[in-house]
Design an enzyme around this catalytic site. Sequence first.
Site, PDB file in Angstrom:
ATOM      1  N   LEU A  83      10.907 -20.751  -4.164  1.00 23.03           N
ATOM      2  CA  LEU A  83       9.707 -19.747  -3.688  1.00 23.03           C
ATOM      3  C   LEU A  83       8.530 -19.950  -4.538  1.00 23.03           C
ATOM      4  O   LEU A  83       8.679 -19.962  -5.757  1.00 23.03           O
ATOM      5  CB  LEU A  83      10.348 -18.323  -3.783  1.00 23.03           C
ATOM      6  CG  LEU A  83       9.263 -17.161  -3.480  1.00 23.03           C
ATOM      7  CD1 LEU A  83       8.913 -17.319  -1.965  1.00 23.03           C
ATOM      8  CD2 LEU A  83       9.886 -16.089  -3.935  1.00 23.03           C
TER       9      LEU A  83
ATOM     10  N   ASP B 256       0.803  -1.186   0.037  1.00 23.80           N
ATOM     11  CA  ASP B 256       0.267  -0.051  -0.071  1.00 23.80           C
ATOM     12  C   ASP B 256       0.731   1.420  -0.043  1.00 23.80           C
ATOM     13  O   ASP B 256       2.043   1.192   0.475  1.00 23.80           O
ATOM     14  CB  ASP B 256      -1.014   0.056   1.251  1.00 23.80           C
ATOM     15  CG  ASP B 256      -2.124   0.997   1.189  1.00 23.80           C
ATOM     16  OD1 ASP B 256      -2.350   1.275   0.126  1.00 23.80           O
ATOM     17  OD2 ASP B 256      -2.817   1.164   2.168  1.00 23.80           O
TER      18      ASP B 256
ATOM     19  N   HIS C 219       3.382   3.737  -8.831  1.00 25.64           N
ATOM     20  CA  HIS C 219       3.204   2.207  -9.188  1.00 25.64           C
ATOM     21  C   HIS C 219       4.563   1.517  -9.888  1.00 25.64           C
ATOM     22  O   HIS C 219       4.914   0.455  -9.541  1.00 25.64           O
ATOM     23  CB  HIS C 219       2.051   1.839 -10.096  1.00 25.64           C
ATOM     24  CG  HIS C 219       0.761   2.269  -9.593  1.00 25.64           C
ATOM     25  ND1 HIS C 219       0.326   1.811  -7.975  1.00 25.64           N
ATOM     26  CD2 HIS C 219      -0.247   3.036  -9.947  1.00 25.64           C
ATOM     27  CE1 HIS C 219      -0.870   2.474  -7.933  1.00 25.64           C
ATOM     28  NE2 HIS C 219      -1.271   2.967  -9.012  1.00 25.64           N
TER      29      HIS C 219
END
Length: 280
Positions: free
Chosen positions: A144, A33, A50
């Site tokens: 991962l 956020d 962004h």
Amino acid sequence: MSWVKEQSPDDKIVQENIIKEGKLPKHIAVIMDGNGRWALERGLSRTEGHQEGIESVRDIVKASSQIGVKYLTLYAFSIENWKRPITEVGVLMKLLEHYLRQELEELHNNNVRLLSIGKSSSLPKVVQRLLHESCETTKDNTGLTLTLALSYSGRWDIVRAVQMIALDVRRGKVSPEDINEDLFSNYLQTKGIPEPDLLIRTSGEMRLSNFLLWEMAYGEMYITDKYWPEFRRNDLYDALLNFMNRERRFGKTSAQVASENYIKQKDSYLQRVVNAIKGK
Ligand code: FPP
């Protein structure tokens, strides 16, 4: 490029010291956020916020993989985010498209398995195709597991699971008495992914924002004031150390947890002695 080879010696030492501290979380979930606020405070456009956010994604994915975290789930676009101005939604979809095009090879070379959760049919066709290809290409990787939550919301997934269970009851595949927490979890899109041990939220908000509502029943939360574009590996390390110093009780008392840990340590010590005697 191999992420292990490109790691700086100092960073390796930091990671080794963290690993020595104790139990790494197996699954970290992140609410990324503050891209907009980060940009606004610097006189930049939200798009630039962004874009910088993607640099944080790259660094956190790499650092998680290098340190040995097994699952990382990123909340990249919620169902509610479709309500944003159409131009911003377009920018986010384009960035996602670029990310998937650019990163696939590197993720694959570094043994990352890519998954996505959410209502993927709402995404632009090109993103759906790239996501599908990326998940297919990386499906046998064993490092991962990076899960992108896209057009996702926790309530949406829960309602969807209820609908599918109801259908299976109607078809006679499930009887109502068999419905329990395990069965329910298997109808969620997060099926097969362990529940998050740690959820990190940037930019100081103290909310779950419809993210992993079922899965976060016992997850620990770490909230930092930093905006997502400025959250990098050293901030991740702070979160890990903070998490490692917490006591997770899962509803039990402190004394119960302490005695269980004592028994586990004793058992592993005894096993090491037995192995040493057997010359293993
Ligand atoms: C929140 O910041 C962030 C988002 C809604 C999108 C997160 C997306 C990225 C980091 C880039 C794309 C992701 C991937 C995985 C390639 P905000 O816009 O809500 O910030 P604000 O609350 O300050 O306005």
